[in-house]
Design a protein around this motif. Structure first.
Motif: not given
Length: 218
Positions: A131-158
């Motif tokens: 995410r340091a290289q590309d914070p919001y890759p194509d197709g993930l904008r609007g789905y990724l949390t602003p911060e990368t933490n232990d909620e990030t991948l679980g949030s995508l799953a939800f």
């Protein structure tokens, strides 16, 4: 489906996910139920193959609503899980039925891995680097949390599961494929990846292939 992603322990595939509390005012789903007669006949070994396919489709339709349905409805899955011995084996059974059951099973295996890797520091470091290289890759904008933490991948799953529950199967599949591809590339580009990160990258490559093969192609 590849044996390794399917049979690898990924915890409870149907547990409540990070950030999955039902929004205030959301209507609880009432229209999904399993045919108890089919369940009983299947467990007894007397269900026809045609009706087994229908039961698999009912289970696939029910799964995305397990977190927002009345407890009694969700408990209808218990005899099937008990029969198979685990949620993973239930998914293996669904995977044996083409169409929605197979696609749903493969997406749920991905969701289980996303939950599992949410708590892996090495994987999160690889995701942070990506995410340091590309914070919001194509197709993930609007789905990724602003911060990368232990909620990030679980949030995508939800988010993926919610799209399934909203009958947006095509969108759920697209997000699942995009997520798997992104994590596969994140592992490949990680700085000094450890065994967990390399394994994650390999699994995500398998999951992308499996979901793509199960998805309807027009």
């Amino acid at each position: 489906m590849h044996d390794k992603p399917l049979l690898k322990s990924v915890g409870e595939l149907l547990r409540r996910r990070h950030g999955s509390a039902r929004p205030a005012g959301q209507i609880v789903q009432e229209g999904f139920a399993l045919d108890s007669a089919k369940v009983s006949d299947f467990i007894a070994g007397t269900l026809s193959s045609q009706d087994e396919g229908k039961l698999a489709d009912e289970v696939a339709e029910l799964l995305p609503h397990h977190w927002d349905m009345p407890t009694k409805s969700v408990e209808a899955l218990t005899p099937l899980v008990d029969h198979f011995g685990s949620q993973q084996e239930l998914m293996a059974w669904l995977d044996g039925h083409p169409g929605r059951p197979r696609l749903t099973a493969r997406i749920y295996v991905l969701l289980g891995h996303l939950d599992q890797y949410s708590e892996d520091p090495a994987v999160l470091a690889a995701v942070q680097h990506a995410r340091a290289q590309d914070p919001y890759p194509d197709g993930l904008r609007g789905y990724l949390t602003p911060e990368t933490n232990d909620e990030t991948l679980g949030s995508l799953a939800f988010r993926i599961e919610k799209l399934l529950g909203d009958n947006r199967e095509q969108d759920a599949t697209a997000l699942a494929l995009t997520t798997a591809d992104w994590l596969h590339r994140a592992a490949q580009n990680a700085e000094a990846p450890d065994a967990d990160v390399r394994e994650m990258g390999e699994l995500m490559g398998h999951m992308h292939q499996d979901i793509s093969e199960a998805a309807p192609h027009t």
